[in-house]
Design a protein around this motif. Structure first.
Motif, PDB file in Angstrom:
ATOM      1  N   THR A  14       0.749  -1.260   0.041  1.00  0.00           N
ATOM      2  CA  THR A  14       0.019   0.063  -0.094  1.00  0.00           C
ATOM      3  C   THR A  14       0.859   1.279   0.086  1.00  0.00           C
ATOM      4  N   THR A  15       2.183   1.155  -0.039  1.00  0.00           N
ATOM      5  CA  THR A  15       3.010   2.457   0.020  1.00  0.00           C
ATOM      6  C   THR A  15       3.685   2.740  -1.270  1.00  0.00           C
ATOM      7  N   LEU A  16       3.483   1.976  -2.285  1.00  0.00           N
ATOM      8  CA  LEU A  16       4.074   2.124  -3.535  1.00  0.00           C
ATOM      9  C   LEU A  16       3.268   2.294  -4.706  1.00  0.00           C
ATOM     10  N   GLY A  17       2.600   3.224  -4.513  1.00  0.00           N
ATOM     11  CA  GLY A  17       1.388   3.885  -5.461  1.00  0.00           C
ATOM     12  C   GLY A  17       0.075   3.491  -4.877  1.00  0.00           C
ATOM     13  N   PRO A  18      -1.010   3.969  -5.641  1.00  0.00           N
ATOM     14  CA  PRO A  18      -2.372   4.170  -5.062  1.00  0.00           C
ATOM     15  C   PRO A  18      -3.081   2.929  -4.871  1.00  0.00           C
ATOM     16  N   LEU A 118       2.342  -0.086 -21.904  1.00  0.00           N
ATOM     17  CA  LEU A 118       2.218  -1.002 -20.916  1.00  0.00           C
ATOM     18  C   LEU A 118       2.606  -0.573 -19.394  1.00  0.00           C
ATOM     19  N   VAL A 119       3.595   0.326 -19.422  1.00  0.00           N
ATOM     20  CA  VAL A 119       3.914   1.039 -18.412  1.00  0.00           C
ATOM     21  C   VAL A 119       3.042   2.353 -18.226  1.00  0.00           C
ATOM     22  N   ASP A 120       2.273   2.599 -17.151  1.00  0.00           N
ATOM     23  CA  ASP A 120       1.351   3.900 -16.974  1.00  0.00           C
ATOM     24  C   ASP A 120       2.135   4.689 -16.534  1.00  0.00           C
ATOM     25  N   ALA A 121       3.112   4.242 -15.556  1.00  0.00           N
ATOM     26  CA  ALA A 121       3.899   5.586 -14.758  1.00  0.00           C
ATOM     27  C   ALA A 121       5.196   4.833 -14.496  1.00  0.00           C
ATOM     28  N   ASN A 142      16.371  13.902  -7.366  1.00  0.00           N
ATOM     29  CA  ASN A 142      16.569  13.700  -8.839  1.00  0.00           C
ATOM     30  C   ASN A 142      15.585  12.582  -9.671  1.00  0.00           C
ATOM     31  N   GLN A 143      14.949  11.646  -8.815  1.00  0.00           N
ATOM     32  CA  GLN A 143      14.139  10.829  -9.643  1.00  0.00           C
ATOM     33  C   GLN A 143      12.889  11.549 -10.124  1.00  0.00           C
ATOM     34  N   ARG A 144      12.596  10.985 -11.247  1.00  0.00           N
ATOM     35  CA  ARG A 144      11.336  11.785 -12.003  1.00  0.00           C
ATOM     36  C   ARG A 144      10.307  10.785 -12.103  1.00  0.00           C
ATOM     37  N   LEU A 145       9.114  11.225 -11.808  1.00  0.00           N
ATOM     38  CA  LEU A 145       7.874  10.532 -12.019  1.00  0.00           C
ATOM     39  C   LEU A 145       7.398  10.965 -13.553  1.00  0.00           C
ATOM     40  N   HIS A 146       7.327   9.885 -14.217  1.00  0.00           N
ATOM     41  CA  HIS A 146       6.780  10.127 -15.652  1.00  0.00           C
ATOM     42  C   HIS A 146       5.428   9.346 -15.748  1.00  0.00           C
ATOM     43  N   TYR A 159       0.659  12.292  -7.102  1.00  0.00           N
ATOM     44  CA  TYR A 159       1.970  11.902  -6.728  1.00  0.00           C
ATOM     45  C   TYR A 159       3.062  13.104  -6.852  1.00  0.00           C
ATOM     46  N   ASP A 160       2.682  13.678  -7.783  1.00  0.00           N
ATOM     47  CA  ASP A 160       3.560  15.077  -8.166  1.00  0.00           C
ATOM     48  C   ASP A 160       3.559  16.154  -7.359  1.00  0.00           C
ATOM     49  N   ARG A 161       4.138  15.678  -6.151  1.00  0.00           N
ATOM     50  CA  ARG A 161       4.049  16.513  -4.728  1.00  0.00           C
ATOM     51  C   ARG A 161       5.187  16.042  -3.741  1.00  0.00           C
TER      52      ARG A 161
END
Ligand code: SF4
Length: 223
Positions: A14-18, A118-121, A142-146, A159-161
């Motif tokens: 429950t801690t690595l995404g919604p 296939l990869v949503d994020a 430095n890690q980016r969320l795409h 999660y862009d926060r």
């Protein structure tokens, strides 16, 4: 049968995404970021299973899974297994797919184009131990969320926060042999605090964190 080297497979995370998610940790990482909290996943081991066997295990969880999180280790170090796994998941479920990679996205573009949609994020880029750690879902800033698809946009825009105070950091699980393990993104020093707390209560604590940076800082030689 496509071989796949895995470290772990678990539901729910429950801690690595919604939502309640299936978590898959690949075994083997060629990037080896100093200070990585999952150094136990670095080694390339001979033992593998098959993607089909992993799917068989996942099938029982699919009705209740709101997403799939793939981490490691480095998932893109096993590109064929990763592709086959994600294709099978997408075929069976409408839930979102989040993948963590230590590679910059620029290096992953050819692969992402081949598995288009296939990869949503994707969380890309290596963990940098001396970089601030303030962003949700990321071990270093430095890690980016795409957000790569419409589903990714819907599920991961929130999660862009910055990480929020009091936000749950860990899922805590126990294996059949009594080994306790955690999934999530700890703040720096969390492992040391936990270790010190439990040691004071006469428990033995082994963590999976790479210690090379702290040894270097203390002037001690590497192993
Ligand atoms: S943070 Fe990820 S990419 Fe970096 S060494 Fe650890 S498992 Fe590999």
């Amino acid at each position: 049968m496509t071989p796949i080297a895995l470290s772990r497979l678990h539901f729910p995370i429950t801690t690595l995404g919604p939502g309640n998610r299936i978590g898959i940790w690949f075994q083997g990482c060629s990037i080896r970021c100093p200070g990585c909290i999952s150094a136990d996943t670095w080694a390339v081991r001979r033992e593998t299973t098959s993607v089909e066997a992993v799917i068989d295990v996942m099938d029982q969880w699919l009705p209740n899974a709101e997403g799939l999180t793939v981490s490691g280790g480095e998932p893109f170090d096993q590109p064929n297994a990763l592709t086959e796994l994600l294709q099978a998941f997408r075929h069976r479920s409408e839930a979102d797919i989040l993948v963590f990679s230590g590679y910059p996205i620029e290096k992953l573009v050819p692969h992402l184009e081949r598995i288009n949609g296939l990869v949503d994020a994707l969380i890309s880029d290596p963990y940098l131990v001396d970089t601030p750690q303030t962003k949700a879902l990321r071990g270093s800033d430095n890690q980016r969320l795409h957000r790569l698809t419409a589903l990714g946009e819907t599920r991961f825009a929130a999660y862009d926060r910055a990480v929020q105070s009091g936000e749950k950091k860990f899922d805590l699980m126990m294996d059949a042999d009594g080994t306790v393990w955690m999934a999530g993104i700890p703040a720096r020093g969390d492992f040391e605090k936990l270790s010190s707390h439990l040691s004071n209560q006469h428990h033995t604590v082994l963590t999976t964190q790479d210690r090379s940076t702290s040894r270097a800082r203390r002037g001690k030689p590497h192993d």
